[in-house]
Design a protein around this motif. Sequence first.
Motif, PDB file in Angstrom:
ATOM      1  N   LEU A 156       3.705  -6.438   5.540  1.00 47.23           N
ATOM      2  CA  LEU A 156       2.443  -5.674   5.556  1.00 47.23           C
ATOM      3  C   LEU A 156       1.939  -5.451   4.146  1.00 47.23           C
ATOM      4  O   LEU A 156       0.743  -5.594   3.859  1.00 47.23           O
ATOM      5  CB  LEU A 156       2.667  -4.307   6.203  1.00 47.23           C
ATOM      6  N   MET A 157       2.854  -5.083   3.267  1.00 47.49           N
ATOM      7  CA  MET A 157       2.455  -4.797   1.892  1.00 47.49           C
ATOM      8  C   MET A 157       1.887  -6.047   1.233  1.00 47.49           C
ATOM      9  O   MET A 157       0.851  -5.992   0.559  1.00 47.49           O
ATOM     10  CB  MET A 157       3.653  -4.277   1.086  1.00 47.49           C
ATOM     11  N   THR A 158       2.559  -7.161   1.415  1.00 48.64           N
ATOM     12  CA  THR A 158       2.076  -8.379   0.781  1.00 48.64           C
ATOM     13  C   THR A 158       0.689  -8.730   1.284  1.00 48.64           C
ATOM     14  O   THR A 158      -0.220  -9.030   0.500  1.00 48.64           O
ATOM     15  CB  THR A 158       3.033  -9.550   1.091  1.00 48.64           C
ATOM     16  N   ALA A 159       0.517  -8.660   2.598  1.00 51.59           N
ATOM     17  CA  ALA A 159      -0.781  -9.020   3.165  1.00 51.59           C
ATOM     18  C   ALA A 159      -1.893  -8.143   2.618  1.00 51.59           C
ATOM     19  O   ALA A 159      -2.949  -8.635   2.199  1.00 51.59           O
ATOM     20  CB  ALA A 159      -0.712  -8.909   4.690  1.00 51.59           C
ATOM     21  N   LEU A 160      -1.655  -6.854   2.587  1.00 54.90           N
ATOM     22  CA  LEU A 160      -2.719  -5.954   2.148  1.00 54.90           C
ATOM     23  C   LEU A 160      -2.924  -6.024   0.645  1.00 54.90           C
ATOM     24  O   LEU A 160      -4.030  -5.876   0.146  1.00 54.90           O
ATOM     25  CB  LEU A 160      -2.410  -4.523   2.602  1.00 54.90           C
ATOM     26  N   ARG A 161      -1.841  -6.232  -0.058  1.00 55.01           N
ATOM     27  CA  ARG A 161      -1.963  -6.313  -1.513  1.00 55.01           C
ATOM     28  C   ARG A 161      -2.826  -7.490  -1.923  1.00 55.01           C
ATOM     29  O   ARG A 161      -3.619  -7.405  -2.857  1.00 55.01           O
ATOM     30  CB  ARG A 161      -0.575  -6.448  -2.112  1.00 55.01           C
ATOM     31  N   GLN A 162      -2.650  -8.604  -1.235  1.00 58.19           N
ATOM     32  CA  GLN A 162      -3.481  -9.764  -1.557  1.00 58.19           C
ATOM     33  C   GLN A 162      -4.950  -9.438  -1.383  1.00 58.19           C
ATOM     34  O   GLN A 162      -5.811  -9.954  -2.083  1.00 58.19           O
ATOM     35  CB  GLN A 162      -3.122 -10.947  -0.619  1.00 58.19           C
ATOM     36  N   ALA A 163      -5.231  -8.546  -0.444  1.00 53.87           N
ATOM     37  CA  ALA A 163      -6.617  -8.157  -0.221  1.00 53.87           C
ATOM     38  C   ALA A 163      -7.046  -7.041  -1.140  1.00 53.87           C
ATOM     39  O   ALA A 163      -8.117  -6.464  -0.982  1.00 53.87           O
ATOM     40  CB  ALA A 163      -6.788  -7.734   1.246  1.00 53.87           C
ATOM     41  N   GLY A 164      -6.199  -6.714  -2.117  1.00 53.43           N
ATOM     42  CA  GLY A 164      -6.605  -5.736  -3.120  1.00 53.43           C
ATOM     43  C   GLY A 164      -6.233  -4.299  -2.797  1.00 53.43           C
ATOM     44  O   GLY A 164      -6.660  -3.386  -3.504  1.00 53.43           O
ATOM     45  N   VAL A 165      -5.447  -4.072  -1.737  1.00 46.11           N
ATOM     46  CA  VAL A 165      -5.066  -2.701  -1.418  1.00 46.11           C
ATOM     47  C   VAL A 165      -3.808  -2.341  -2.205  1.00 46.11           C
ATOM     48  O   VAL A 165      -2.812  -3.065  -2.149  1.00 46.11           O
ATOM     49  CB  VAL A 165      -4.784  -2.544   0.099  1.00 46.11           C
ATOM     50  N   ILE A 166      -3.852  -1.234  -2.909  1.00 42.54           N
ATOM     51  CA  ILE A 166      -2.694  -0.793  -3.686  1.00 42.54           C
ATOM     52  C   ILE A 166      -1.619  -0.300  -2.727  1.00 42.54           C
ATOM     53  O   ILE A 166      -1.885   0.529  -1.865  1.00 42.54           O
ATOM     54  CB  ILE A 166      -3.104   0.327  -4.664  1.00 42.54           C
ATOM     55  N   CYS A 167      -0.417  -0.848  -2.861  1.00 38.84           N
ATOM     56  CA  CYS A 167       0.689  -0.440  -1.978  1.00 38.84           C
ATOM     57  C   CYS A 167       1.899  -0.086  -2.818  1.00 38.84           C
ATOM     58  O   CYS A 167       2.078  -0.620  -3.899  1.00 38.84           O
ATOM     59  CB  CYS A 167       1.131  -1.570  -1.046  1.00 38.84           C
ATOM     60  N   ARG A 168       2.709   0.770  -2.272  1.00 39.12           N
ATOM     61  CA  ARG A 168       3.934   1.113  -2.990  1.00 39.12           C
ATOM     62  C   ARG A 168       4.973   1.553  -1.970  1.00 39.12           C
ATOM     63  O   ARG A 168       4.668   2.260  -1.027  1.00 39.12           O
ATOM     64  CB  ARG A 168       3.651   2.249  -3.976  1.00 39.12           C
ATOM     65  N   ARG A 169       6.198   1.138  -2.241  1.00 39.53           N
ATOM     66  CA  ARG A 169       7.298   1.628  -1.394  1.00 39.53           C
ATOM     67  C   ARG A 169       7.683   3.011  -1.913  1.00 39.53           C
ATOM     68  O   ARG A 169       7.655   3.257  -3.114  1.00 39.53           O
ATOM     69  CB  ARG A 169       8.489   0.673  -1.508  1.00 39.53           C
ATOM     70  N   LEU A 170       8.040   3.918  -1.016  1.00 36.77           N
ATOM     71  CA  LEU A 170       8.400   5.271  -1.430  1.00 36.77           C
ATOM     72  C   LEU A 170       9.902   5.396  -1.631  1.00 36.77           C
ATOM     73  O   LEU A 170      10.671   4.726  -0.933  1.00 36.77           O
ATOM     74  CB  LEU A 170       7.929   6.287  -0.383  1.00 36.77           C
ATOM     75  N   PRO A 171      10.309   6.247  -2.560  1.00 36.27           N
ATOM     76  CA  PRO A 171      11.735   6.309  -2.903  1.00 36.27           C
ATOM     77  C   PRO A 171      12.572   7.170  -1.977  1.00 36.27           C
ATOM     78  O   PRO A 171      13.557   7.741  -2.405  1.00 36.27           O
ATOM     79  CB  PRO A 171      11.714   6.925  -4.314  1.00 36.27           C
ATOM     80  N   PHE A 172      12.151   7.348  -0.730  1.00 43.31           N
ATOM     81  CA  PHE A 172      13.068   8.049   0.177  1.00 43.31           C
ATOM     82  C   PHE A 172      13.006   7.413   1.554  1.00 43.31           C
ATOM     83  O   PHE A 172      12.019   6.820   1.943  1.00 43.31           O
ATOM     84  CB  PHE A 172      12.766   9.551   0.282  1.00 43.31           C
ATOM     85  N   ARG A 173      14.116   7.518   2.243  1.00 43.99           N
ATOM     86  CA  ARG A 173      14.187   6.997   3.594  1.00 43.99           C
ATOM     87  C   ARG A 173      14.681   8.131   4.460  1.00 43.99           C
ATOM     88  O   ARG A 173      15.681   8.733   4.147  1.00 43.99           O
ATOM     89  CB  ARG A 173      15.222   5.875   3.686  1.00 43.99           C
ATOM     90  N   SER A 174      13.978   8.430   5.491  1.00 46.37           N
ATOM     91  CA  SER A 174      14.470   9.491   6.362  1.00 46.37           C
ATOM     92  C   SER A 174      14.076   9.238   7.801  1.00 46.37           C
ATOM     93  O   SER A 174      14.794   9.606   8.711  1.00 46.37           O
ATOM     94  CB  SER A 174      13.890  10.844   5.926  1.00 46.37           C
TER      95      SER A 174
END
Lengths: 121, 939
Positions: B287-305
Amino acid sequence: MTPVPAPTEAQVLDDLRAVIREILQMEPDDDFAIEADASLTDELGLESIDLVNIGAGLSERYGEAVNLAVYLADQEIDDVIKLTVGALAEFVLDALAVAAASGASGASGASGASAASSAGE
Amino acid sequence: MTDVPSGAATIEPGQAETEQAESDQAGSDQAATAAAPTLEPEPEAVLRLAAASPAGIAEHLARLMADPDLLAEHLDRLAFGAVLPPKADDREGPCRLAVVDPTPKRLATARGVVKRGARWPGRGDVWFSPAPLLGPGGGTVCFLFPGLEADFRPRVADVAAWLGVRPPSADIDTLGRRARAALDVGRVLAQAVSRLGVVPDMVAGHSVGEWNAMIAGGVIAQDDLDAMLHATDLDRLQVPGVDYAVFGCPAERVRALMREHPDVVLSHENATHQTVVCGPPEPVGQLMTALRQAGVICRRLPFRSGFHTPMLEPFLAPFASGVPALPVHAARVPVWSATTGRPFPEDSDAVRALCIRHLLEPVRFRDLVLALHDAGVRAFIQVGAGQLTGLVDDTLAGRDHMTLAANAANRTGLAQLLRLQVGLWAEGRTEAPPLEPTRPKALGTTVEQLADLGRSDPLAAELSLLMTEVAGAVVAVVTAATAANTPDDPSSAGSPAYPHPESLDTVLPISTAAMPYLLDHCLAAQRPGWPDEDDRCPVVPATTMLAHMAAAAELAGPGRRAVELADVRFHRWLAASPSLAVDVAVRPLDGDRVHVALGDYAEGVVRLASESPASDMPEPWPAEPMEHRPALLAHQLYEQRWMFHGPAFQVVTRTLGVSARGIRAVLRPTSAPGSLLDGAGQVLGQWVIEHHPASWIAFPASIGRVAFHAPQPAAGTDVECAVRVTGVTTDAITADMRLAGLDGVALITVTGWHDRRFAGGPQTGAVHRFAGLNTLAEQQSGGWHLLVEPWPDIASREFHLRKYLSGPERAAYRRLTPTAQRSWLLRRVVVKDAVRVWLWDHGHGPLFPAEIEVLDDGPDGRCQVRGRNGLRLPALDVAADANREIGVALVQASDCDRTARIRVEEGRCPIAAGCSDACPVTGPGGRVHTVSWNARRRP
């Protein structure tokens, strides 16, 4: 298609200032200097959500070649916090140079008036 | 006397632990405030201008920019932790400009901002608002508590030191510690803003922050949540193998792509341009790759819960036992849920169910913000460290609103709190010092269950509880009394089917535990969080005593109701702390009427009947001529502390009109006994405030007649109240009142409500409303303080002493002979006022008299003073003297070269020994006294 001459660093900085001024809701002639070494978060008071609008503003001015999202993907969060206007300008110039070299120039639209549109619909 | 003035800061850190800031704090606090242990910050200068229009501000600003001396005079210099004082010209106009540290560059920016004329929300430490969002008739304020944030850089070491609490750990290594850190930072900041007098109209939170909102709103208690979290290892409450990613675009755009990745769910809709998803790392990455290519800023968050997704459900076991046992209370301040985008429900089971839903369903923060704005919120204050302000600004772009953060990464905590106050001032917020916290009404604890059981007749429940306890004694008394009554008493005009009322003796226990609503009726405001309930002086309202008398009468005449009370007299305050038991005596007068006495506190005659006689139903009153709109809105009565009542007695919801001899309002009674009639008394009080602003304090002394025409309306029902003032003297106000349902049907008629007025000038009013910021004594040009006895009678004295004396001091006072009491009291009051003024001059925030303990020391009127409950006072040299009319005190730092000395003598006298100056003062009756003092050499 005649290649558009690449903008100079000074022009890019001016464009960035214009984008940031829009986000900060300032008039172009406001007494508020945005230096090249100004930190986006500390001095200009921008937050991470404002990067979305900066990215949109850059894409609008320079086209798809300048993809802020991809640039930020490689940054650690601490680096993003310390980003300066000058660093962004460097990124734009690099991205444009790469695009020109590979011949897929997407430069369109000179800097100037534009609406602060979202990165979405 | 004075508001909090400014001055150099010498604030000492409180009882903070020794193993603190330097050692166990990683990150921003340590790095940025290396000199944390003692605070010696430079006061910051703030320029504030108010005018009717931007042109007015521009003109004023131009004058100041041209004249540096004039500019310097206009600045407030504020030590950190100081409450921003109201400005003398706040009323000049709605338009406001504020600049912190007005350097020439900032003033130039300000000039440009004003010229532009549009709202400027605090960039570059300049605030400008042409039409403030807050203030009377304006928008409301909502606190937002952040949850887990990727960029978490709190700056609270200095705030914690100022509050005297342990600084929160900034350790965010594990999820559990991250959540704790977010909660703790939010709480410290909530305490700080409360101390500064910033009060929300509603609260909400983001993700984990919603728990802090529930605490702030009083729905759950901090201790109870701590206990629940303590028993829950948050680090084990995690769904394995899921990631969160944040996208800089609207939710719809992400949803469109999520159809291809069914195991990814939307977990947060944070803002128009921010969406968070949760799912296994690979599909999230796609999902991140697809949206990033379209110029959407994405970031993974440093917590998992896995919070806020259905994936958490199988892992909820630790919460499954904790949440159902969590005590839930009625909200003091509305708490809005980000799960539903609406206020929390009232039912305690529904609250708990929502807490579980909150863990499993997405955080719809964007919808919440829009709903809050629709509900009138215009100021959103982030109480914690995070980026909620940006989210709100994004969602509300194009709509009028303001966002402020109580904490920012790029300045110290206290510096940011100052800016919070400045920003609120710029948007028209009117000053209000901290309100007292009220105990949450517990639903489901044993004591309150009693009141709940007898919700239709809570008084009967209270009395009958005691009845069963003293059943044996009561039976004996009743049997003896019945023998004395003749059933065919000719004066009996009531229904012959009912037995003659009986004599009754019982005991009514009075305590704040049994009657928690009494904490909303306290004569003496204290510092928020003040541990001594005694000092707050909860007293039983007159109308509550009236309700108890009616209930006692009904017990004496079973089967009939109290339809009328007459000749009701309130003799003295019935204080509820320390708790006590009051003897209740009911004596029949004839077949229908009984005399009821509540100890020696109050008495009245109650008439019993099966129902209210139809002949009693009064005609509606004709409209008052020349009615005009009230100067005070209903909520301002409480916010501005004209009335000291807490929520259980904040019954006036709307004032409809005021005239020369009357006032009308809408009341909404609560479940507290007597709240409806107390509200009627408050409406009368508002009439006095609007017509006699110099002397408005009044309390009921007697009521001629109260007639009940119908059963009491249930709590929450609107009732219209009309008051007609029938007499005004310097000592008293009398009035008649008519309460009716909104359909016009009369409910209660009051004739001859008699309020006793408490004398005193504007100072007594100021101290009554804001004891933490005002004094009765006045500072003289020699630096000493003068108190001319402001209470002309015992009743006034009793009233005022409760604001100044703590519980133990009141006990000491009562042990004195009456003649000694007068001078002793004057001396205490003037010393406490003098010490408080000295502290305010040195940067201290609001201080209540009970926070200071006075120990009378050796000869020559020297006093030692000590702070109570965590207040640390510097070493001070205090001298005081008093006679029956005058109290005087002199306070200086203990390192001055001359010891303080002050004397007062009746008559015209020469300078007393050891003093350097003297002057005459006039007592309340015109008698002259001479005050001598020792002027310090160093200021």
